[in-house]
Design an enzyme around this catalytic site. Structure first.
Site, PDB file in Angstrom:
ATOM      1  N   ASP A  34       0.869  -1.184   0.000  1.00 54.34           N
ATOM      2  CA  ASP A  34       0.000   0.000   0.000  1.00 54.34           C
ATOM      3  C   ASP A  34       0.901   1.228   0.000  1.00 54.34           C
ATOM      4  O   ASP A  34       2.106   1.122   0.263  1.00 54.34           O
ATOM      5  CB  ASP A  34      -0.932   0.010   1.229  1.00 54.34           C
ATOM      6  N   ASP A  52       4.375   3.080  -4.146  1.00 54.89           N
ATOM      7  CA  ASP A  52       3.431   3.913  -4.886  1.00 54.89           C
ATOM      8  C   ASP A  52       3.174   3.240  -6.234  1.00 54.89           C
ATOM      9  O   ASP A  52       4.018   3.302  -7.137  1.00 54.89           O
ATOM     10  CB  ASP A  52       3.989   5.327  -5.080  1.00 54.89           C
ATOM     11  N   CYS A 119     -20.143   0.958 -10.072  1.00 59.17           N
ATOM     12  CA  CYS A 119     -20.139   2.282 -10.723  1.00 59.17           C
ATOM     13  C   CYS A 119     -19.893   2.188 -12.229  1.00 59.17           C
ATOM     14  O   CYS A 119     -19.937   3.193 -12.927  1.00 59.17           O
ATOM     15  CB  CYS A 119     -19.089   3.193 -10.095  1.00 59.17           C
ATOM     16  N   TYR A 148     -14.320   7.845 -11.801  1.00 56.46           N
ATOM     17  CA  TYR A 148     -14.070   6.592 -11.078  1.00 56.46           C
ATOM     18  C   TYR A 148     -14.681   5.376 -11.802  1.00 56.46           C
ATOM     19  O   TYR A 148     -14.021   4.347 -11.997  1.00 56.46           O
ATOM     20  CB  TYR A 148     -14.649   6.732  -9.671  1.00 56.46           C
ATOM     21  N   ASN A 177     -21.433  -1.672  -2.999  1.00 57.73           N
ATOM     22  CA  ASN A 177     -21.179  -0.979  -1.714  1.00 57.73           C
ATOM     23  C   ASN A 177     -20.893  -1.908  -0.520  1.00 57.73           C
ATOM     24  O   ASN A 177     -21.791  -2.558   0.013  1.00 57.73           O
ATOM     25  CB  ASN A 177     -22.377  -0.080  -1.424  1.00 57.73           C
ATOM     26  N   ALA A 192     -22.044   5.454   2.877  1.00 63.62           N
ATOM     27  CA  ALA A 192     -23.247   5.726   3.669  1.00 63.62           C
ATOM     28  C   ALA A 192     -23.353   4.890   4.951  1.00 63.62           C
ATOM     29  O   ALA A 192     -23.620   5.460   6.023  1.00 63.62           O
ATOM     30  CB  ALA A 192     -24.491   5.548   2.801  1.00 63.62           C
ATOM     31  N   LYS A 199     -22.629   9.104  12.595  1.00 60.38           N
ATOM     32  CA  LYS A 199     -23.520  10.199  13.004  1.00 60.38           C
ATOM     33  C   LYS A 199     -24.421   9.757  14.159  1.00 60.38           C
ATOM     34  O   LYS A 199     -24.669  10.517  15.094  1.00 60.38           O
ATOM     35  CB  LYS A 199     -24.368  10.657  11.813  1.00 60.38           C
ATOM     36  N   GLN A 217     -33.576   7.241  -2.094  1.00 60.61           N
ATOM     37  CA  GLN A 217     -32.647   6.545  -3.002  1.00 60.61           C
ATOM     38  C   GLN A 217     -32.293   5.178  -2.398  1.00 60.61           C
ATOM     39  O   GLN A 217     -32.241   5.038  -1.175  1.00 60.61           O
ATOM     40  CB  GLN A 217     -31.399   7.406  -3.277  1.00 60.61           C
TER      41      GLN A 217
HETATM   42  P1  NAD Z   1      -9.723   1.717   0.541  1.00 52.37           P
HETATM   43  O1  NAD Z   1      -9.610   3.151   0.150  1.00 52.37           O
HETATM   44  O2  NAD Z   1      -9.978   1.399   1.961  1.00 52.37           O
HETATM   45  O3  NAD Z   1      -8.429   0.903   0.071  1.00 52.37           O
HETATM   46  C1  NAD Z   1      -7.722   1.220  -1.100  1.00 52.37           C
HETATM   47  C2  NAD Z   1      -6.252   1.278  -0.738  1.00 52.37           C
HETATM   48  O4  NAD Z   1      -5.499   1.584  -1.928  1.00 52.37           O
HETATM   49  C3  NAD Z   1      -5.938   2.381   0.277  1.00 52.37           C
HETATM   50  O5  NAD Z   1      -5.361   1.851   1.444  1.00 52.37           O
HETATM   51  C4  NAD Z   1      -4.978   3.280  -0.463  1.00 52.37           C
HETATM   52  O6  NAD Z   1      -3.954   3.849   0.354  1.00 52.37           O
HETATM   53  C5  NAD Z   1      -4.388   2.348  -1.508  1.00 52.37           C
HETATM   54  N1  NAD Z   1      -3.763   3.116  -2.588  1.00 52.37           N
HETATM   55  C6  NAD Z   1      -4.270   4.225  -3.190  1.00 52.37           C
HETATM   56  N2  NAD Z   1      -3.375   4.712  -4.053  1.00 52.37           N
HETATM   57  C7  NAD Z   1      -2.280   3.891  -4.008  1.00 52.37           C
HETATM   58  C8  NAD Z   1      -1.035   3.899  -4.675  1.00 52.37           C
HETATM   59  N3  NAD Z   1      -0.721   4.847  -5.565  1.00 52.37           N
HETATM   60  N4  NAD Z   1      -0.153   2.911  -4.393  1.00 52.37           N
HETATM   61  C9  NAD Z   1      -0.455   1.950  -3.475  1.00 52.37           C
HETATM   62  N5  NAD Z   1      -1.624   1.911  -2.815  1.00 52.37           N
HETATM   63  C10 NAD Z   1      -2.534   2.874  -3.073  1.00 52.37           C
HETATM   64  O7  NAD Z   1     -10.883   1.090  -0.393  1.00 52.37           O
HETATM   65  P2  NAD Z   1     -11.588  -0.328  -0.313  1.00 52.37           P
HETATM   66  O8  NAD Z   1     -12.989  -0.091   0.097  1.00 52.37           O
HETATM   67  O9  NAD Z   1     -10.771  -1.281   0.455  1.00 52.37           O
HETATM   68  O10 NAD Z   1     -11.599  -0.726  -1.859  1.00 52.37           O
HETATM   69  C11 NAD Z   1     -10.702  -1.693  -2.400  1.00 52.37           C
HETATM   70  C12 NAD Z   1     -10.961  -1.818  -3.893  1.00 52.37           C
HETATM   71  O11 NAD Z   1     -12.323  -2.176  -4.137  1.00 52.37           O
HETATM   72  C13 NAD Z   1     -10.722  -0.524  -4.679  1.00 52.37           C
HETATM   73  O12 NAD Z   1     -10.175  -0.847  -5.942  1.00 52.37           O
HETATM   74  C14 NAD Z   1     -12.117   0.037  -4.863  1.00 52.37           C
HETATM   75  O13 NAD Z   1     -12.215   0.873  -5.995  1.00 52.37           O
HETATM   76  C15 NAD Z   1     -12.933  -1.243  -5.016  1.00 52.37           C
HETATM   77  N6  NAD Z   1     -14.336  -1.059  -4.638  1.00 52.37           N
HETATM   78  C16 NAD Z   1     -14.688  -0.915  -3.328  1.00 52.37           C
HETATM   79  C17 NAD Z   1     -16.035  -0.732  -3.003  1.00 52.37           C
HETATM   80  C18 NAD Z   1     -16.484  -0.558  -1.583  1.00 52.37           C
HETATM   81  O14 NAD Z   1     -17.691  -0.422  -1.359  1.00 52.37           O
HETATM   82  N7  NAD Z   1     -15.583  -0.569  -0.598  1.00 52.37           N
HETATM   83  C19 NAD Z   1     -17.004  -0.696  -4.011  1.00 52.37           C
HETATM   84  C20 NAD Z   1     -16.597  -0.837  -5.327  1.00 52.37           C
HETATM   85  C21 NAD Z   1     -15.273  -1.044  -5.641  1.00 52.37           C
HETATM   86  N1  GDD Z   2     -21.357   8.952   1.952  1.00 55.86           N
HETATM   87  C1  GDD Z   2     -22.550   9.298   2.496  1.00 55.86           C
HETATM   88  N2  GDD Z   2     -22.572   9.964   3.701  1.00 55.86           N
HETATM   89  N3  GDD Z   2     -23.691   9.007   1.823  1.00 55.86           N
HETATM   90  C2  GDD Z   2     -24.856   9.342   2.396  1.00 55.86           C
HETATM   91  C3  GDD Z   2     -24.937   9.990   3.645  1.00 55.86           C
HETATM   92  C4  GDD Z   2     -23.737  10.323   4.318  1.00 55.86           C
HETATM   93  O1  GDD Z   2     -23.731  10.904   5.414  1.00 55.86           O
HETATM   94  N4  GDD Z   2     -26.251  10.171   3.953  1.00 55.86           N
HETATM   95  C5  GDD Z   2     -26.951   9.652   2.935  1.00 55.86           C
HETATM   96  N5  GDD Z   2     -26.110   9.178   1.975  1.00 55.86           N
HETATM   97  C6  GDD Z   2     -26.544   8.628   0.680  1.00 55.86           C
HETATM   98  C7  GDD Z   2     -25.810   9.219  -0.531  1.00 55.86           C
HETATM   99  O2  GDD Z   2     -26.361  10.477  -0.892  1.00 55.86           O
HETATM  100  C8  GDD Z   2     -26.103   8.143  -1.584  1.00 55.86           C
HETATM  101  O3  GDD Z   2     -27.318   8.386  -2.219  1.00 55.86           O
HETATM  102  C9  GDD Z   2     -26.170   6.850  -0.750  1.00 55.86           C
HETATM  103  O4  GDD Z   2     -26.266   7.243   0.625  1.00 55.86           O
HETATM  104  C10 GDD Z   2     -24.963   5.955  -0.910  1.00 55.86           C
HETATM  105  O5  GDD Z   2     -23.799   6.744  -0.773  1.00 55.86           O
HETATM  106  P1  GDD Z   2     -22.316   6.113  -0.732  1.00 55.86           P
HETATM  107  O6  GDD Z   2     -22.322   4.916   0.121  1.00 55.86           O
HETATM  108  O7  GDD Z   2     -21.380   7.222  -0.369  1.00 55.86           O
HETATM  109  O8  GDD Z   2     -21.977   5.783  -2.256  1.00 55.86           O
HETATM  110  P2  GDD Z   2     -22.683   5.045  -3.496  1.00 55.86           P
HETATM  111  O9  GDD Z   2     -23.466   3.846  -3.099  1.00 55.86           O
HETATM  112  O10 GDD Z   2     -23.417   6.054  -4.298  1.00 55.86           O
HETATM  113  O11 GDD Z   2     -21.375   4.568  -4.284  1.00 55.86           O
HETATM  114  C11 GDD Z   2     -20.446   3.779  -3.567  1.00 55.86           C
HETATM  115  O12 GDD Z   2     -20.546   2.440  -3.926  1.00 55.86           O
HETATM  116  C12 GDD Z   2     -19.951   2.084  -5.133  1.00 55.86           C
HETATM  117  C13 GDD Z   2     -20.157   0.594  -5.377  1.00 55.86           C
HETATM  118  O13 GDD Z   2     -21.495   0.231  -5.280  1.00 55.86           O
HETATM  119  C14 GDD Z   2     -19.077   4.402  -3.703  1.00 55.86           C
HETATM  120  O14 GDD Z   2     -18.267   4.012  -2.604  1.00 55.86           O
HETATM  121  C15 GDD Z   2     -18.381   3.999  -4.950  1.00 55.86           C
HETATM  122  O15 GDD Z   2     -16.998   4.384  -4.879  1.00 55.86           O
HETATM  123  C16 GDD Z   2     -18.482   2.466  -5.097  1.00 55.86           C
HETATM  124  O16 GDD Z   2     -17.822   2.037  -6.268  1.00 55.86           O
END
Ligand code: NAD
Ligand code: GDD
Length: 337
Positions: A34, A52, A119, A148, A177, A192, A199, A217
């Site tokens: 990382d 990196d 996404c 993204y 998510n 979320a 919160k 939503q």
């Molecule tokens: P996270 O942000 O907790 O972990 C991602 C890690 O990548 C971080 O620790 C960050 O420091 C590292 N990173 C970023 N830039 C880097 C670089 N240049 N070199 C080395 N490391 C680097 O996110 P996560 O929730 O653990 O997500 C993991 C993967 O799953 C990601 O590819 C993300 O896009 C994908 N994903 C996650 C979700 C979700 O809901 N968590 C949803 C859809 C896709």
């Molecule tokens: N983050 C956040 N914080 N969202 C909130 C909040 C809050 O306090 N209150 C309500 N929401 C609503 C957002 O407006 C959105 O409609 C919904 O909760 C979900 O928000 P997120 O969890 O932030 O993201 P997402 O579901 O739109 O997208 C996420 O999931 C993708 C995969 O399904 C993102 O994390 C993306 O990066 C990911 O790829």
């Protein structure tokens, strides 16, 4: 028990950290990489390197000597974060994904798993709360989440071209998510479930919290234990096309708040704010293909997974978020019901 040497990138982050634990439990030798150390606990990996991965030489160092790569590193966050930084996110993730794929192929790695996202799906298929669950083939004609989601979609294609042209084994996972303990819950990148847990943990019974959007939503949310189980099963499968990894338990955001408030044992009032980022209107996972390929799908219900998630975030909030090393307590596994 396998003694394979594997690499997990993004292992300082949420999913990567849990995946390292999962792989260690199965006897793998794990290299973790990382750009930063894990935020909350010490990694169980055999070695943890700070690199990196936007730099090709760092990618080459990361993959040297491993037989499989779980590429989770990305510049990533909830909708507030990904909708506010298109240039930097797209640039960073393009560099990481393309160069990790190239370095892994050049190093003759046997399998490469790319963490994609829901996404990638067209925005016009997600414009009502009662969304039709998304099937893998819906991704084209393309209209992904700007920045993204676009990078995730074209990196999926790049992986497929490496498979078609070079016979390189790739696996493509579209996460929906993901939530759970050790997930980011403050600082702007939180999604979320974690944001709302925080919160509510900070509120007293009878208080009002801000909820983004009008609360109608919808989303499906997947608990972290199902996520790492699914990642591993997909890596072990023979299937190289994209696969959804999520639940199909649809909930609206107002309902999500109600579940967390009930777990917290607090009466919580909601102030909806439609000036905050909302993303798509509705999103759900169609698991038909996942079930065909694996004979398995995520099983943990939202309420079950939110219980340990809320407990962990409440503990963090009570500790002021600062004394994080004092919070190294084993997190109980959630049994699917
Ligand atoms: P996270 O942000 O907790 O972990 C991602 C890690 O990548 C971080 O620790 C960050 O420091 C590292 N990173 C970023 N830039 C880097 C670089 N240049 N070199 C080395 N490391 C680097 O996110 P996560 O929730 O653990 O997500 C993991 C993967 O799953 C990601 O590819 C993300 O896009 C994908 N994903 C996650 C979700 C979700 O809901 N968590 C949803 C859809 C896709
Ligand atoms: N983050 C956040 N914080 N969202 C909130 C909040 C809050 O306090 N209150 C309500 N929401 C609503 C957002 O407006 C959105 O409609 C919904 O909760 C979900 O928000 P997120 O969890 O932030 O993201 P997402 O579901 O739109 O997208 C996420 O999931 C993708 C995969 O399904 C993102 O994390 C993306 O990066 C990911 O790829």
């Amino acid at each position: 028990m396998s003694q394979k040497s594997v690499l997990v990138t993004g292992a300082g982050g949420f999913i990567g950290f849990h995946l390292v634990n999962y792989l260690k439990d199965r006897g793998y030798k794990v290299r973790a990489v990382d750009i930063k150390d894990p935020e909350y606990q010490v990694s169980s990996a055999d070695e943890f390197r700070i690199l990196d991965l936007r730099e090709i030489e760092d990618c080459r160092e990361a993959v040297h000597g491993v037989s499989e790569v779980y590429n989770l590193a990305a510049d990533m966050g909830g909708i507030g974060y990904i909708s506010g930084a298109h240039a930097s996110i797209t640039y960073n993730n393009t560099m990481i994904s393309a160069q990790m794929l190239k370095a892994a192929h050049d190093a003759k790695v046997e399998r490469f798993l790319f963490s994609s996202s829901a996404c990638v799906y067209p925005q016009h298929l997600q414009d009502v709360p009662s969304v039709v669950p998304l099937k893998e083939e819906d991704a084209f004609p393309a209209d992904p989440e700007p920045g993204y989601g676009l990078e995730k979609l074209y990196t999926e294609k790049l992986c497929q071209y490496f498979t078609e042209d070079y016979g390189f084994q790739t696996r493509l996972v579209r996460f929906h998510n993901v939530y759970g303990p050790l997930g980011t819950y403050d600082g702007g990148k939180e999604k979320a479930p974690a944001a709302i847990c925080r919160k509510i943990a900070q509120a007293n019974s009878g208080d009002t919290i801000e909820v983004w959007g009008d609360g109608k939503q919808t989303r499906s949310f997947m608990y972290i234990d199902d996520c790492v189980e699914g990642i591993y099963r997909i890596m072990r499968s023979d299937y190289s096309g994209p696969l959804n990894l999520g639940t199909d338990e649809l909930v609206d955001v107002s309902g999500l708040v109600d579940i967390i408030a009930e777990i917290a044992g607090k009466t919580i009032l909601k102030r909806f704010n439609t000036n905050r980022p909302q993303g798509v209107r509705g999103r759900n996972s169609d698991n038909t293909r996942l079930l065909d390929v694996l004979g398995w799908e995520p099983l943990i219900h939202l309420r079950q997974g939110l219980i340990p998630t809320y407990a962990w975030i409440e503990g963090q909030v009570k500790a002021g978020g600062a004394d994080r090393q004092a919070l190294i307590e084993p997190i109980p596994r959630v049994a699917a019901q």
